[in-house]
Design an enzyme around this catalytic site. Structure first.
Site, mmCIF file in Angstrom:
data_model
loop_
_atom_site.group_PDB
_atom_site.id
_atom_site.type_symbol
_atom_site.label_atom_id
_atom_site.label_comp_id
_atom_site.label_asym_id
_atom_site.label_seq_id
_atom_site.Cartn_x
_atom_site.Cartn_y
_atom_site.Cartn_z
ATOM 1 N N LYS A 1 0.800 -1.233 0.000
ATOM 2 C CA LYS A 1 0.000 0.000 0.000
ATOM 3 C C LYS A 1 0.835 1.286 0.000
ATOM 4 O O LYS A 1 0.434 2.269 -0.611
ATOM 5 C CB LYS A 1 -0.920 0.021 1.224
ATOM 6 C CG LYS A 1 -2.143 -0.855 1.098
ATOM 7 C CD LYS A 1 -3.022 -0.669 2.332
ATOM 8 C CE LYS A 1 -4.243 -1.547 2.258
ATOM 9 N NZ LYS A 1 -5.119 -1.368 3.418
ATOM 10 N N ASP B 1 -9.919 3.162 2.198
ATOM 11 C CA ASP B 1 -10.025 2.708 3.594
ATOM 12 C C ASP B 1 -10.680 3.800 4.438
ATOM 13 O O ASP B 1 -11.389 3.518 5.410
ATOM 14 C CB ASP B 1 -8.632 2.382 4.169
ATOM 15 C CG ASP B 1 -8.121 1.025 3.697
ATOM 16 O OD1 ASP B 1 -8.961 0.198 3.273
ATOM 17 O OD2 ASP B 1 -6.903 0.794 3.721
HETATM 18 P P1 NAP Z 1 0.172 -2.226 9.221
HETATM 19 O O1 NAP Z 1 0.429 -1.015 8.403
HETATM 20 O O2 NAP Z 1 1.134 -3.352 9.173
HETATM 21 O O3 NAP Z 1 0.023 -1.757 10.743
HETATM 22 C C1 NAP Z 1 -0.090 -2.684 11.783
HETATM 23 C C2 NAP Z 1 -0.401 -1.971 13.091
HETATM 24 O O4 NAP Z 1 -0.662 -2.984 14.067
HETATM 25 C C3 NAP Z 1 0.745 -1.116 13.599
HETATM 26 O O5 NAP Z 1 0.231 0.001 14.246
HETATM 27 C C4 NAP Z 1 1.420 -2.054 14.615
HETATM 28 O O6 NAP Z 1 2.079 -1.380 15.640
HETATM 29 C C5 NAP Z 1 0.210 -2.746 15.182
HETATM 30 N N1 NAP Z 1 0.563 -4.024 15.789
HETATM 31 C C6 NAP Z 1 0.956 -5.160 15.157
HETATM 32 N N2 NAP Z 1 1.184 -6.138 16.059
HETATM 33 C C7 NAP Z 1 0.915 -5.604 17.287
HETATM 34 C C8 NAP Z 1 0.946 -6.131 18.607
HETATM 35 N N3 NAP Z 1 1.298 -7.392 18.842
HETATM 36 N N4 NAP Z 1 0.580 -5.320 19.617
HETATM 37 C C9 NAP Z 1 0.217 -4.041 19.374
HETATM 38 N N5 NAP Z 1 0.179 -3.491 18.164
HETATM 39 C C10 NAP Z 1 0.514 -4.267 17.118
HETATM 40 O O7 NAP Z 1 -1.254 -2.863 8.866
HETATM 41 P P2 NAP Z 1 -2.566 -2.102 8.376
HETATM 42 O O8 NAP Z 1 -2.671 -2.151 6.893
HETATM 43 O O9 NAP Z 1 -2.630 -0.781 9.036
HETATM 44 O O10 NAP Z 1 -3.717 -3.072 8.924
HETATM 45 C C11 NAP Z 1 -4.017 -3.121 10.315
HETATM 46 C C12 NAP Z 1 -5.216 -4.041 10.531
HETATM 47 O O11 NAP Z 1 -6.370 -3.485 9.898
HETATM 48 C C13 NAP Z 1 -5.019 -5.416 9.927
HETATM 49 O O12 NAP Z 1 -5.574 -6.363 10.791
HETATM 50 C C14 NAP Z 1 -5.838 -5.367 8.648
HETATM 51 O O13 NAP Z 1 -6.342 -6.618 8.268
HETATM 52 C C15 NAP Z 1 -6.976 -4.459 9.077
HETATM 53 N N6 NAP Z 1 -7.597 -3.798 7.913
HETATM 54 C C16 NAP Z 1 -8.901 -4.061 7.707
HETATM 55 C C17 NAP Z 1 -9.541 -3.454 6.661
HETATM 56 C C18 NAP Z 1 -10.992 -3.745 6.450
HETATM 57 O O14 NAP Z 1 -11.497 -3.466 5.364
HETATM 58 N N7 NAP Z 1 -11.689 -4.255 7.436
HETATM 59 C C19 NAP Z 1 -8.855 -2.579 5.805
HETATM 60 C C20 NAP Z 1 -7.509 -2.321 6.067
HETATM 61 C C21 NAP Z 1 -6.880 -2.949 7.125
HETATM 62 P P3 NAP Z 1 3.621 -0.893 15.489
HETATM 63 O O15 NAP Z 1 3.569 0.318 14.613
HETATM 64 O O16 NAP Z 1 4.002 -0.601 16.883
HETATM 65 O O17 NAP Z 1 4.368 -2.032 14.860
#
Ligand code: NAP
Length: 564
Positions: free
Chosen positions: A348, A385
């Site tokens: 992304k 999003d």
């Molecule tokens: P990303 O850019 O990889 O960000 C991941 C986030 O999760 C970061 O803030 C990270 O914190 C945090 N994190 C990961 N492991 C953690 C842990 N063990 N404890 C606390 N924080 C943790 O991913 P993203 O694209 O933003 O997606 C995040 C979530 O949203 C995913 O589950 C994804 O499937 C979901 N999502 C859903 C939709 C939907 O349509 N429903 C759309 C987009 C995303 P750090 O920065 O500290 O590493």
């Protein structure tokens, strides 16, 4: 009553066209092989196969079985809806028992075109016998009514030309080559293959990149006028060729009987090819859409987007592209006229510099999940999003001055924070790595907060934008006593009820599931690509059903379908 062949061609009509007996039989399966003069020339045969090519259905269903009876029972069950099947004799412990069963089947199902295949171990099949036994068996199944037989190039190379001619006198020969390692030297391979007379030349390679599909389709386009070709790429990355090769010039493609009965890596079921990808309608005007990410196998986007395209009568097909690298994805997008692309993890952010333009909001967020290709080939990026977060909330509360806690500072959190700030909400950020949270807060003019203060504060909404809780019901980003809000919104959509949502319900909060966000962001993508309103209710039903099926599969229970 006279029997009907393909597309209603009757025996007298075929005769009146002045076709050879062989060509007539190929178009009219009721003209059984036992009635055919055996002294046919290769040219006659080839002529017949060209006509067969014009009439063959696009999807051939590959069928195996634990014995001949079981294989033919499966064929029987399929025959009404699938008029084109491949019988894999090499999967049978005693293939010699199959021809009699096949004769009964072909005589009672004259409308079904059948390929007899007995691939040898050395060519990637399961048949352990010598070539003489393989040829004997292929001759027998041709006599039993298989209109086509598959002969690997390795076998053809060891046959006398009279043997190949004799076989071609009985059935159309599909000369095949399989590469289980990669997609290379396609022209050279075809060159070697055309040294042998055949009715179809089938080259099946393995896609180790998305671009391998491009190589396969360009190959088909280059040679389709000179030869009757069948071409596709195996492997998870080969889906593009399985769906689009027919339009590039492949006479047909192969589909599996069911998810558990695949006879080649990456094979898609025949039902999926027809009902999800609508392969029978794919033509030169069909617009291609897709979702690209790594991993991509479990994406629900193809299911909801193909349903939406069908529902709104858009001539388009939506594919899941396993993009292991951005470079591969971009090379593929350049060559295949993809009209719209959904981008998911991990591309992304990295895709942004490769786009010709993005809207200011997407630039601010620094992540793009939607690409549109304009008529001049330029790529424009958007972020939907934001709509996925804002729309479900706006349906429930006014966002102006609403107090909202966003957990996380990754791509999805950024979309939420900028979108909510834009609507006038007071946004608080809490991220595991505090510096990243602070940086986002500075950029979006939001605030950060400490976890210790959580228990003291009440929010209108808490949004989980971390990946905690994804794929399990054990982990929650907050403990029960940290959840103090009217609404709790979890972006994680699989499982449908995360531990966070369960705890929130127990605390008396209203909950918003990630599937709602998923559908809203996908609906916005659909609107950007097609200019039509998205059928949201249908999309939500499909996602809900798919998630329930996954949960049932995880728990080992069976779900009774409620999908309409
Ligand atoms: P990303 O850019 O990889 O960000 C991941 C986030 O999760 C970061 O803030 C990270 O914190 C945090 N994190 C990961 N492991 C953690 C842990 N063990 N404890 C606390 N924080 C943790 O991913 P993203 O694209 O933003 O997606 C995040 C979530 O949203 C995913 O589950 C994804 O499937 C979901 N999502 C859903 C939709 C939907 O349509 N429903 C759309 C987009 C995303 P750090 O920065 O500290 O590493």
């Amino acid at each position: 009553m006279e029997g009907q062949g393909y597309a209603g061609l009757t025996e007298p009509l075929l005769k009146s066209l002045g076709l050879t007996r062989k060509a007539q039989r190929l178009l009219h399966p009721e003209l059984r092989p036992c009635n055919i003069a055996r002294s046919m020339t290769a040219e006659n045969n080839h002529y017949g196969s060209r006509l067969l090519h014009l009439r063959l259905p696009r999807v051939c269903v590959a069928i195996a079985g634990s014995d001949a009876n079981e294989m033919l029972e499966k064929a029987e069950a399929l025959a009404r809806d699938n008029p084109f099947i491949e019988l894999r004799l090499d999967y049978l412990p005693k293939p010699g028992l199959a021809p009699e069963k096949i004769r009964e089947f072909t005589e009672s199902h004259p409308h079904v075109a059948v390929i007899g295949t007995c691939r040898r171990l050395a060519s990637g099949g399961k048949f352990r016998g010598p070539i003489s036994s393989q040829l004997d068996l292929l001759g027998k199944v041709a006599d039993a009514g298989c209109q086509l037989v598959d002969v690997e190039i390795q076998t053809a190379a060891r046959m006398r030309s009279a043997q190949l001619d004799k076989l071609r006198g009985k059935a159309a020969v599909v000369l095949s080559f399989h590469d289980f390692r990669g997609t290379q030297k396609l022209d050279e391979t075809l060159n070697k293959m055309t040294a042998f007379p055949a009715d179809f030349y089938k080259i099946v390679s393995t896609a180790t990149s998305l671009f391998d599909n491009v190589s396969m389709m360009k190959f088909l386009e280059r040679h389709q006028d000179a030869h009757s070709l069948v071409g596709l790429c195996m492997g998870e990355q080969g889906i593009i060729s399985r769906v689009l090769a027919a339009r590039a010039g492949s006479a047909f493609t192969f589909g599996a009987l069911s998810a558990d009965e695949k006879t080649a890596p990456g094979q898609v079921t025949a039902r999926e090819l027809r009902s999800i990808y609508r392969i029978d309608q794919v033509d030169a005007a069909t617009k291609v859409y897709g979702v690209a990410g790594d991993p991509i196998e479990h994406s629900l986007s193809p299911a909801i987007m193909n349903a939406a395209l069908r529902r709104e009568n858009v001539n388009g097909v939506f594919l899941a592209l396993h993009a292991k690298s951005l470079k591969d994805l971009l090379a593929c997008v350049k060559e295949i006229p993809i009209h719209g692309l959904a981008i998911t993890m991990p591309h992304k952010q990295a895709i942004l510099p490769h786009l010709d333009n993005t809207d200011p909001f997407t630039t601010k967020i620094g992540a793009c999940n939607t690409i549109v290709r304009s008529a001049d080939g330029k790529l424009y990026g958007f972020n939907t999003d934001t709509s996925g977060v804002v729309r479900p909330l706006e349906q429930r509360i006014g966002l102006q001055n609403a107090k909202i806690l966003v957990l996380g500072a990754g791509g999805a959190a950024r979309a939420a924070v900028f979108g909510l700030k834009d609507r006038g909400a007071q946004v608080f950020i809490l991220n595991r790595h505090t510096e990243k949270g602070k940086k986002l807060a500075r950029q979006a003019k939001a605030r950060t907060m400490k976890r210790l203060d959580l228990k003291k504060l009440d929010f209108d909404v808490i949004i989980n934008a971390t990946s905690v809780g994804m794929g399990n019901t054990r982990e929650s980003p907050l403990s029960a006593d940290e959840i103090k809000a009217k609404y709790v919104f979890d972006m994680v959509y699989d499982p449908a009820e995360t531990l966070l949502l369960k705890l929130a319900k127990e605390r008396g909060c209203e909950v918003i599931a990630g599937s709602e966000m998923f559908v809203h962001q996908a609906a916005r993508q659909f609107e950007i690509w097609t200019g039509k309103p998205a059928p949201r209710e249908d999309m939500l039903k499909i996602v809900t059903q798919a998630l329930a099926e996954r949960a049932a599969a995880r728990n080992g229970t069976k779900l009774i379908s409620k999908a309409s």
